[in-house]
Design a protein around this motif. Structure first.
Motif, PDB file in Angstrom:
ATOM      1  N   UNK A   1      -4.574  -2.758   7.423  1.00 50.65           N
ATOM      2  CA  UNK A   1      -3.917  -3.951   6.886  1.00 50.65           C
ATOM      3  C   UNK A   1      -3.018  -3.703   5.682  1.00 50.65           C
ATOM      4  N   UNK A   2      -3.154  -2.564   5.012  1.00 47.09           N
ATOM      5  CA  UNK A   2      -2.452  -2.389   3.746  1.00 47.09           C
ATOM      6  C   UNK A   2      -1.446  -1.237   3.743  1.00 47.09           C
TER       7      UNK A   2
ATOM      8  N   UNK B   1      -4.899  -9.909   4.683  1.00 49.55           N
ATOM      9  CA  UNK B   1      -4.908  -9.477   3.288  1.00 49.55           C
ATOM     10  C   UNK B   1      -5.180 -10.657   2.352  1.00 49.55           C
ATOM     11  N   UNK B   2      -4.612 -11.802   2.681  1.00 56.39           N
ATOM     12  CA  UNK B   2      -4.859 -12.995   1.861  1.00 56.39           C
ATOM     13  C   UNK B   2      -6.338 -13.374   1.912  1.00 56.39           C
TER      14      UNK B   2
ATOM     15  N   UNK C   1      -0.518  -7.656  -3.130  1.00 51.69           N
ATOM     16  CA  UNK C   1       0.832  -7.812  -3.650  1.00 51.69           C
ATOM     17  C   UNK C   1       1.699  -6.591  -3.327  1.00 51.69           C
ATOM     18  N   UNK C   2       1.093  -5.404  -3.461  1.00 53.01           N
ATOM     19  CA  UNK C   2       1.852  -4.198  -3.125  1.00 53.01           C
ATOM     20  C   UNK C   2       2.207  -4.165  -1.644  1.00 53.01           C
ATOM     21  N   UNK C   3       1.286  -4.587  -0.781  1.00 49.28           N
ATOM     22  CA  UNK C   3       1.567  -4.612   0.660  1.00 49.28           C
ATOM     23  C   UNK C   3       2.644  -5.635   0.982  1.00 49.28           C
ATOM     24  N   UNK C   4       2.634  -6.761   0.305  1.00 50.43           N
ATOM     25  CA  UNK C   4       3.668  -7.767   0.547  1.00 50.43           C
ATOM     26  C   UNK C   4       5.042  -7.246   0.141  1.00 50.43           C
ATOM     27  N   UNK C   5       5.088  -6.513  -0.959  1.00 46.31           N
ATOM     28  CA  UNK C   5       6.371  -5.945  -1.367  1.00 46.31           C
ATOM     29  C   UNK C   5       6.871  -4.941  -0.331  1.00 46.31           C
TER      30      UNK C   5
END
Length: 238
Positions: free
Chosen positions: A120-121, A140-141, A221-225
């Motif tokens: 997931x990450x 992830x959320x 947050x890092x994965x979203x970026x």
């Protein structure tokens, strides 16, 4: 002529006194009363011997009293503390462990964490098709929300243990102050150290749960970026 018999009588009296006097001088230092011989020197020796024997008996009695006092002190030093908080402390630690064991989604396990991050990450989890990206973002959320909920539960459990710790501390301090021997004082001190260890365990669990939540949020947050950059690349490529 009349004085000659008188002189002879006087001479005879002097000789008689001279003969009796040495008998009184040479008489021994004892007397006989009704067939019992009394010797003053022997009596004094017997009195002295009896006094010495009595002193020895008194010394032995004093030694026995000292030994009895020593045994009583040893008995007090070996007496166990009548109060034990071990069961209560163990229950509090078990409750904290149960809360940690209820961690949602990503548990406190190295392999589990590695699998979750791989899926997931990181890596291909951020470069799949649109449906996969959306699913991973939702996962992830949920990881972050679940971690924060777990942290709050552990914090609540630690706060709930404070009252039990206070009660145990009061009982242990009272037992320590009323300890009658070295063993009781040492046992009370050991239980106070156990109470401190239990509180440190709660603090460690709280810090770990909070750190887990913050770490997962930072990872999200890092994965979203990273996922945003991938979406932008695809958009610009199209």
């Amino acid at each position: 002529m009349k004085s000659l018999p008188l002189r002879r009588a006087m001479m005879a009296g002097v000789l008689a006194v001279s003969a009796v006097t040495p008998m009184f001088i040479a008489a021994p230092a004892y007397a006989q009363f009704g067939g019992i011989v009394y010797d003053p020197s022997n009596y004094a020796q017997n009195v002295l011997t009896a006094a010495r024997s009595l002193q020895q008996i008194n010394n032995q009695i004093q030694q026995i009293q000292n030994q009895a006092t020593s045994l009583l002190n040893e008995a007090r030093n070996l007496a166990s503390l009548p109060f034990s908080s071990l069961a209560t402390l163990q229950q509090q630690v078990q409750r904290t462990q149960q809360l940690l064991g209820q961690a949602q989604r990503i548990a406190y396990d190295v392999e589990n964490i590695q699998q979750a991050f791989n899926s997931r990450y990181t890596g291909t989890a951020l470069t799949g098709d649109h449906a996969q990206m959306v699913a991973n973002a939702n996962a992830r959320w949920e990881d972050s929300v679940g971690a924060f909920e777990d942290a709050l539960k552990v914090q609540a459990g630690a706060v709930g243990n404070i009252e039990g710790a206070r009660t145990s501390m009061d009982s242990l301090v009272t037992a320590s102050q009323s300890a009658t021997g070295a063993l009781q004082a040492a046992q009370a001190g050991n239980q106070l150290l156990a109470l401190q260890s239990q509180q440190l365990a709660d603090l460690t669990a709280t810090v770990a749960a909070q750190g887990r939540a913050q770490a997962l949020e930072s990872a999200r947050q890092a994965a979203e970026e990273a996922e945003g950059r991938e979406r932008f690349r695809r958009f610009m490529g199209n």
